[in-house]
Design an enzyme around this catalytic site. Structure first.
Site, PDB file in Angstrom:
ATOM      1  N   ILE A  16       0.892  -1.276  -0.056  1.00 54.54           N
ATOM      2  CA  ILE A  16       0.102   0.077   0.183  1.00 54.54           C
ATOM      3  C   ILE A  16       0.940   1.282  -0.142  1.00 54.54           C
ATOM      4  CG2 ILE A  16      -0.193   0.403   2.443  1.00 54.54           C
ATOM      5  CD1 ILE A  16      -3.447   0.908   1.728  1.00 54.54           C
ATOM      6  N   ASN A  29      -3.271   1.805  15.577  1.00 49.72           N
ATOM      7  CA  ASN A  29      -3.735   1.430  16.753  1.00 49.72           C
ATOM      8  C   ASN A  29      -4.095   2.555  17.391  1.00 49.72           C
ATOM      9  OD1 ASN A  29      -1.239   2.260  18.174  1.00 49.72           O
ATOM     10  ND2 ASN A  29      -0.335   0.653  17.369  1.00 49.72           N
ATOM     11  N   VAL A  38       1.217  -3.325   8.697  1.00 52.14           N
ATOM     12  CA  VAL A  38       1.047  -2.342   7.533  1.00 52.14           C
ATOM     13  C   VAL A  38       1.486  -0.964   8.077  1.00 52.14           C
ATOM     14  CG1 VAL A  38      -1.605  -1.825   8.016  1.00 52.14           C
ATOM     15  CG2 VAL A  38      -0.244  -1.522   5.600  1.00 52.14           C
ATOM     16  N   ASP A  39       0.913  -0.659   9.511  1.00 56.75           N
ATOM     17  CA  ASP A  39       1.355   0.717  10.189  1.00 56.75           C
ATOM     18  C   ASP A  39       2.972   0.686  10.255  1.00 56.75           C
ATOM     19  OD1 ASP A  39       0.838   2.755  11.856  1.00 56.75           O
ATOM     20  OD2 ASP A  39       0.221   1.701  13.406  1.00 56.75           O
ATOM     21  N   SER A 122      -7.713  -4.845  10.246  1.00 58.88           N
ATOM     22  CA  SER A 122      -7.950  -5.823  11.546  1.00 58.88           C
ATOM     23  C   SER A 122      -7.788  -7.152  11.060  1.00 58.88           C
ATOM     24  CB  SER A 122      -9.378  -5.739  11.849  1.00 58.88           C
ATOM     25  OG  SER A 122      -9.580  -4.368  12.603  1.00 58.88           O
TER      26      SER A 122
HETATM   27  P1  ADP Z   1      -4.401  -4.881  12.119  1.00 59.91           P
HETATM   28  O1  ADP Z   1      -3.727  -4.793  13.340  1.00 59.91           O
HETATM   29  O2  ADP Z   1      -5.470  -4.054  11.945  1.00 59.91           O
HETATM   30  O3  ADP Z   1      -4.708  -6.579  12.001  1.00 59.91           O
HETATM   31  P2  ADP Z   1      -1.962  -5.386  10.329  1.00 59.91           P
HETATM   32  O4  ADP Z   1      -1.204  -4.320   9.999  1.00 59.91           O
HETATM   33  O5  ADP Z   1      -1.337  -6.503  11.296  1.00 59.91           O
HETATM   34  O6  ADP Z   1      -3.199  -4.689  11.102  1.00 59.91           O
HETATM   35  O7  ADP Z   1      -2.670  -6.064   9.063  1.00 59.91           O
HETATM   36  C1  ADP Z   1      -3.585  -5.608   8.306  1.00 59.91           C
HETATM   37  C2  ADP Z   1      -3.592  -6.210   6.922  1.00 59.91           C
HETATM   38  O8  ADP Z   1      -2.467  -5.494   6.133  1.00 59.91           O
HETATM   39  C3  ADP Z   1      -3.136  -7.623   6.941  1.00 59.91           C
HETATM   40  O9  ADP Z   1      -3.999  -8.356   6.035  1.00 59.91           O
HETATM   41  C4  ADP Z   1      -1.770  -7.514   6.315  1.00 59.91           C
HETATM   42  O10 ADP Z   1      -1.471  -8.731   5.433  1.00 59.91           O
HETATM   43  C5  ADP Z   1      -1.617  -6.555   5.492  1.00 59.91           C
HETATM   44  N1  ADP Z   1      -0.599  -5.728   5.197  1.00 59.91           N
HETATM   45  C6  ADP Z   1       0.626  -5.618   5.842  1.00 59.91           C
HETATM   46  N2  ADP Z   1       1.541  -4.954   5.290  1.00 59.91           N
HETATM   47  C7  ADP Z   1       1.046  -4.485   4.157  1.00 59.91           C
HETATM   48  C8  ADP Z   1       1.548  -3.625   3.021  1.00 59.91           C
HETATM   49  N3  ADP Z   1       2.695  -2.983   3.168  1.00 59.91           N
HETATM   50  N4  ADP Z   1       0.504  -3.228   2.087  1.00 59.91           N
HETATM   51  C9  ADP Z   1      -0.653  -3.783   2.178  1.00 59.91           C
HETATM   52  N5  ADP Z   1      -1.229  -4.555   2.994  1.00 59.91           N
HETATM   53  C10 ADP Z   1      -0.314  -5.039   4.080  1.00 59.91           C
END
Ligand code: ADP
Length: 278
Positions: A16, A29, A38-39, A122
């Site tokens: 993303i 969070n 992703v954060d 999530s």
């Molecule tokens: P949450 O704490 O809301 O579950 P996460 O970051 O752990 O957030 O995961 C949310 C989604 O983002 C997951 O499906 C993960 O596979 C996805 N994700 C992780 N990194 C990226 C990225 N760089 N680009 C897009 N999606 C991502």
């Protein structure tokens, strides 16, 4: 010619942080001070100025959204939203997740943005079942777009091919994304005919979507899903027959009060196939 709502949604597999859109959405969070998944990727790509701006926001409640600049990202803005932590599905998780999508879109619209990219909020560390979260994401975005012409394109960015498949299935199930190219139903055919005419692939997509709906509606996860899918596809003569099989399966799940992680017994499938057979 007006653009169909479904054509204002696209699904891509990728990162993303690389999306060329007006805003990307961060699955943050409540502290908004960075985290994993992703954060973490967004904070790394945007640079340390992002954390500085986030410190001034005073956190964010679950289901709400706040906006910052995008700094070193191709996207001009980041919309930070806090998804619910999954705790079994009876604590308002579905509505809170829908709220994340709605509030993010409202914020984008109020800033005159045209394009926005979402991750699967999530579904990582917060543990929300992906199929269920995807249906909520797609349904909420479809509803929003149908009432608001401002946003021109919503991109669902999938991390991995499983998510990519599930998003495409959900879009097909809820909005008939590829319905104009659908093949007509066939009454009888050999498996070779079906393979060469593309009907087999069509049945697979349909059954896959219907299993997804069953999982979502009943809040279950079918642990032998892949084997079940193959069995149904092998037995189904056409898309109508496949629908009868999945409808019978849906009734069985409802009548038996199946919950949580469930294995559909081979005997149940055998009976359903015998009953719905030609
Ligand atoms: P949450 O704490 O809301 O579950 P996460 O970051 O752990 O957030 O995961 C949310 C989604 O983002 C997951 O499906 C993960 O596979 C996805 N994700 C992780 N990194 C990226 C990225 N760089 N680009 C897009 N999606 C991502």
């Amino acid at each position: 010619m007006p653009v169909r709502i479904v054509d204002r949604i696209s699904v891509v597999e990728g990162d993303i942080t690389q999306q060329q859109v007006d805003a990307i959405v961060n699955a943050a969070n409540q502290t908004l001070l960075g985290g994993g998944g992703v954060d973490g990727a967004i904070h790394r790509a945007a640079g340390p100025e992002l954390l500085e701006e986030c410190r001034s926001l005073g956190g964010c409640r679950t289901g709400e959204a706040k906006i910052t600049k995008g700094y070193r990202l191709p996207a001009g803005y980041i919309i930070h939203t806090v998804g619910p932590v999954w705790s079994g599905g009876l604590a308002g998780e579905d509505e809170l997740l829908a709220s994340c999508y709605r509030k993010s879109l409202m914020l984008a619209e109020s800033h005159d943005m045209k394009t926005i990219a979402f991750p699967a909020i999530s579904t990582g560390a917060y543990g929300f079942p992906l199929a269920r979260a995807t249906l909520i994401a797609v349904r909420t975005v479809l509803e929003f777009l149908s009432q608001s012409p401002g946003i021109e394109q919503v991109v669902f960015v999938c991390h991995g091919d499983r998510a990519f498949r599930i998003y495409n299935d959900a879009l097909r199930t809820l909005a008939g994304k590829d319905s104009p190219s659908r093949q007509p139903e066939m009454s009888t055919s050999t498996s070779e005919d079906r393979e060469s005419s593309g009907i087999s692939g069509e049945i697979r997509r349909q059954v896959d979507g219907q299993l997804l709906m069953i999982e979502s509606v009943h809040g279950i996860r079918i642990v032998n899903r892949d084997r079940l899918l193959d069995k149904i596809i092998d037995a189904a003569r056409d898309t109508g027959h496949a629908s009868r099989i999945t409808a019978a399966l849906n009734s069985w799940v409802a009548v038996n009060g199946i919950t949580g992680d469930a294995e559909i017994p081979a005997e149940v499938i055998r009976r359903i196939l015998a009953r719905t057979g030609p």
